[in-house]
Scaffold this active site. Sequence first.
Site: not given
Ligand code: PGA
Length: 248
Positions: A9-10, A164, A230-231
Amino acid sequence: MRRPFIAANWKMNKTVSETQDFLSAFIPEVKEVKDVDIVIAPPFTSLAVAAEELSNTNIKLAAQNVFYEEKGAYTGEVSPLMLIDIGCKYVIVGHSERRQYFHETDEIVNRKVRAAKKAGLGVILCVGEDLEERETGKTFSVLEKGVDKGLSETDYEGIVIAYEPIWAIGTGRTATPEQAQEAHEFIRERLRLNYGKKADSICIIYGGSVTPDNIDSLMACKDLDGVLVGGASLKVESFVRIVRFNRL
Ligand code: PGA
């Protein structure tokens, strides 16, 4: 029976040229990976170029959001049919950032889930508790509500649930494998109540500060079928390592 499902998820990151740069480096690194569903969700503005780059690869395209109407006077919104048309196979619905900053309720999330499924999109439905809810013992009731309301009046096909915990997103504070396993097991039970044995085909993935350092121990959890990243999905090297996790 469930294949590992690993999604990037960018969020609001990467221009068109940054998307091209990432994908041209990433695609060859994972082309031998046949036993994992790999999904990338770039921002709307990069969907067209990503669809082109990903055609004839083992990587599927996802959008990060969708509106629940097919077309009409909804300035700034994007419909499920438009996402199908551009080549998306999945859409992320109900991410906590959408719930928090754009006031999406479980009812709105459910309308989006139903509209996306009707158009033929797979849905990655996000649910999870915030820190206060966890500390006051409300985790399971939040998950129950998120799953039951989010999936109301819809069948199980094409559904992926992303657990999440909000306190773990972008904070570097990952849920422990035990915390994740407990939540995933609860979600699986909830799905079984709704769908019976068919629930066992639904992937339940974890999201929240997933990194190359914790991917192997997370993926070792019995009820954890994949991750939403995400990150750590923004850098080719770290996302490649996550996709090529070690089976412990
Ligand atoms: P993160 O985000 O890996 O940066 O914690 C995950 C997400 O929100 O899907």
